[in-house]
Scaffold this active site. Structure first.
Site, PDB file in Angstrom:
ATOM      1  CG  ASP A   1      -1.852   1.003   1.209  1.00  0.00           C
ATOM      2  OD1 ASP A   1      -2.635   1.313   0.214  1.00  0.00           O
ATOM      3  OD2 ASP A   1      -2.049   1.725   2.185  1.00  0.00           O
TER       4      ASP A   1
ATOM      5  CB  THR B   1      -1.590   5.933  -2.270  1.00  0.00           C
ATOM      6  OG1 THR B   1      -1.445   4.452  -2.406  1.00  0.00           O
ATOM      7  CG2 THR B   1      -2.614   6.423  -1.595  1.00  0.00           C
TER       8      THR B   1
END
Length: 556
Positions: free
Chosen positions: A63, A96
């Site tokens: 992530d 992201t």
């Protein structure tokens, strides 16, 4: 500065300064280093990073925002890219890595333009114009989605989880994410609003990922306080107390002198009566479930058990607020003021054992919809990654429901925008045209990176992609599993329009801001005592600049 050979010190002693091309190059190198740090995590074939902090705690994830938050970034320009990731995460919950890689690529392309003596302001203007055009194209290629399209929403959740280590269980988790979002979505006019605070994520180690389940209600990570209390209360009346069911201790030092044994009995009897009165107040309100944010005295527990009241103590404030919203109960700060009007309602309150722990389940809330996702996993690290993946899935489904628009993923949207920008660049003219073309090439870094991470030849893939989009195949993207250019719409690779929109906007803003900096002035900070004279590295807060790929800051 010398005036008549007399030095004039404008800046504090120890301040370092770098100007012009050197400062810009340093900043761009740092930003590129940050983008390179997360580039290998992009896409279904992206790999994970293991991050170990100074305390030895381990995080295993791919992530983007988690990686950048855990990295101890020192360089100010690199911090700007970390902010890009954080903003993307707050707005969309996903994309992201895409946003950071795009910002890094924009700066990389700008660097080669600066070497051709194109002024940074012209590049900035070109990037702004290209960004505006890119958003228009993104809007034009978007497709509508409705809250009733469960299957489409599920595919959006699948796409968000495809790159995560939980992807082999994405059918179950995607289904849970969609059901949870639909349960808490509130209609506002013609559109919907989703408050993700109404979805509670509870982690319990043990079991396997497939045991993760959606609970229609609120889970309180506490057990009942007394074994004599009922384990299950049907149609409960719930009191929420932000006050202790205990005898209040004096705030100042007090001394009680007892000279007679009967006085001691009277003193103890009065304590007992006070607790009994508190329990009577609860009983009079009609409540048969008490959830208390503070402590419950042993004697009060005994009285509550005798009255058949189910009680829980030390409930988290956030859980209390969720319960208040869900059951319609008021949180009371003074026990004596509890009335039947303050009591909330649900269908069932029961204690269930999950693994080694007993949890309290409040289901069938009468007021607002509240759902909980009980996550199971073999280790703490697996559970943390499940939580991050579910968080991404919940966010993308929520923004898709709110905006009602989706675009094709897998590099298809980026390639289509790049095609339109190249056509538009010829009309722009001037030096901004070069920045326009650089912006288009930067967007193609998304399919290029997807191909690289899958072990494919990025040049071949890009040529194939351009050919497909030129031929009108708008949904052509990179199929990382077959290694070919494929129809991403047919493969159900979908994402909300907000993910792409936010990535383009924030990446452009960060790149333009860094390009406009030509002077970096860093004041010296006081060194840590342990380091001795100059032990903190002289640069203070900017000492780590070299480590981000920028060379020693301020040194020739």
């Amino acid at each position: 500065m010398l005036t008549g050979q007399t030095p004039i010190l404008v800046l504090k002693e120890g301040t370092r300064r770098e100007k012009g091309r050197g400062a810009l190059s340093n900043n761009i190198q740092a930003a590129k280093a940050i983008a390179d740090a997360v580039r290998s995590t992009l896409g279904p074939r992206g790999l994970d990073k293991m991050l170990v902090d100074s305390m030895g705690d381990v995080v295993v994830t791919n992530d983007g925002v988690t990686i950048l938050k855990e990295m101890d970034v020192e360089h100010p320009a690199a911090k700007m890219l970390v902010e890009v990731a954080k903003t993307q995460d707050q707005e969309c919950g996903d994309g992201t890595t895409t946003a950071v890689v795009l910002a890094g690529e924009l700066l990389k392309r700008a660097e080669s333009l600066i070497e051709q003596n194109i002024h940074p302001t012209i590049i900035s203007q070109g990037y702004r114009m290209a960004s505006k055009k890119a958003l228009e194209v993104l809007e034009s290629i978007s497709k509508p989605v409705r809250i009733e399209d469960h299957e489409t929403l599920k595919q959006i959740a699948f796409t968000a989880m495809a790159s995560k280590s939980v992807s082999f269980n994405r059918d179950l988790l995607g289904d849970i994410a969609v059901k949870a979002v639909i349960a808490v979505a509130e209609k506002s006019g013609t559109s919907y609003y989703v408050d993700l605070d109404n979805i509670q994520l509870i982690k319990k180690q043990g079991g396997q990922m497939a045991d993760t389940q959606l609970i229609e209600g609120v889970i309180v990570d506490k057990e009942k306080v007394h074994s004599g209390m009922p384990t299950r209360v049907v149609e409960p009346k719930i009191a929420l107390l932000d006050a202790a069911l205990e005898i209040k201790k004096t705030e100042i030092d007090a001394k009680i002198e007892i000279s007679d044994p009967s006085q001691l009995n009277a003193f103890l009897a009065e304590e007992e009566n006070m607790l009994r009165r508190m329990v009577d107040t609860v009983k009079k309100s009609g409540a048969n479930v008490v959830l208390c944010q503070k402590g419950i005295d042993d004697l009060a527990q005994h009285y509550l058990a005798k009255e058949g009241v189910y009680a829980v103590r030390r409930v988290k404030k956030s859980d209390m607020e969720k319960l208040a919203k869900a059951t319609g109960a008021n949180i009371i700060s003074k026990v004596s003021e509890l009335t039947p009007e303050d009591v909330g309602h649900a269908a069932l309150v029961e204690e269930r054992k999950i693994g080694d722990d007993a949890l309290t389940f409040v289901t069938g809330a009468k007021k607002a919809k509240a759902v909980s996702i009980l996550m199971r996993g073999g280790t703490e690290h697996v559970l943390d990654e499940i939580e991050r993946s579910l968080d991404d899935a919940l966010n993308v489904v929520a923004v898709a429901v709110e905006d009602g628009k989706i675009v094709i993923g897998g590099g298809a949207a980026a390639s289509e925008i790049a095609l339109h920008l190249r056509d538009e660049a010829a009309k722009v003219g001037g030096r901004e045209q070069l920045a326009f073309e650089s912006f288009a090439e930067s967007l193609e870094t998304i399919p290029r990176t997807l191909a690289e991470n899958a072990g494919l030849d990025p040049i071949d893939i890009l040529i194939e992609l351009r050919k497909a989009h030129k031929g009108g195949r708008k949904s052509a993207g990179v199929n990382v599993f077959s290694g070919k250019v494929d129809d991403m719409e047919a493969l159900h690779v979908l994402e909300p329009i907000r993910v792409g929109r936010q990535a383009i906007e924030s990446a452009t803003d960060a790149a333009v801001m860094i390009l406009r900096i030509d002077d970096v002035i860093a004041s010296k900070t006081t060194s840590a005592p342990a380091g001795g004279p100059g032990g903190a590295g002289g640069m203070g807060g900017m000492g780590g600049m070299g480590g981000m790929g920028g060379g020693d800051f301020g040194e020739d």
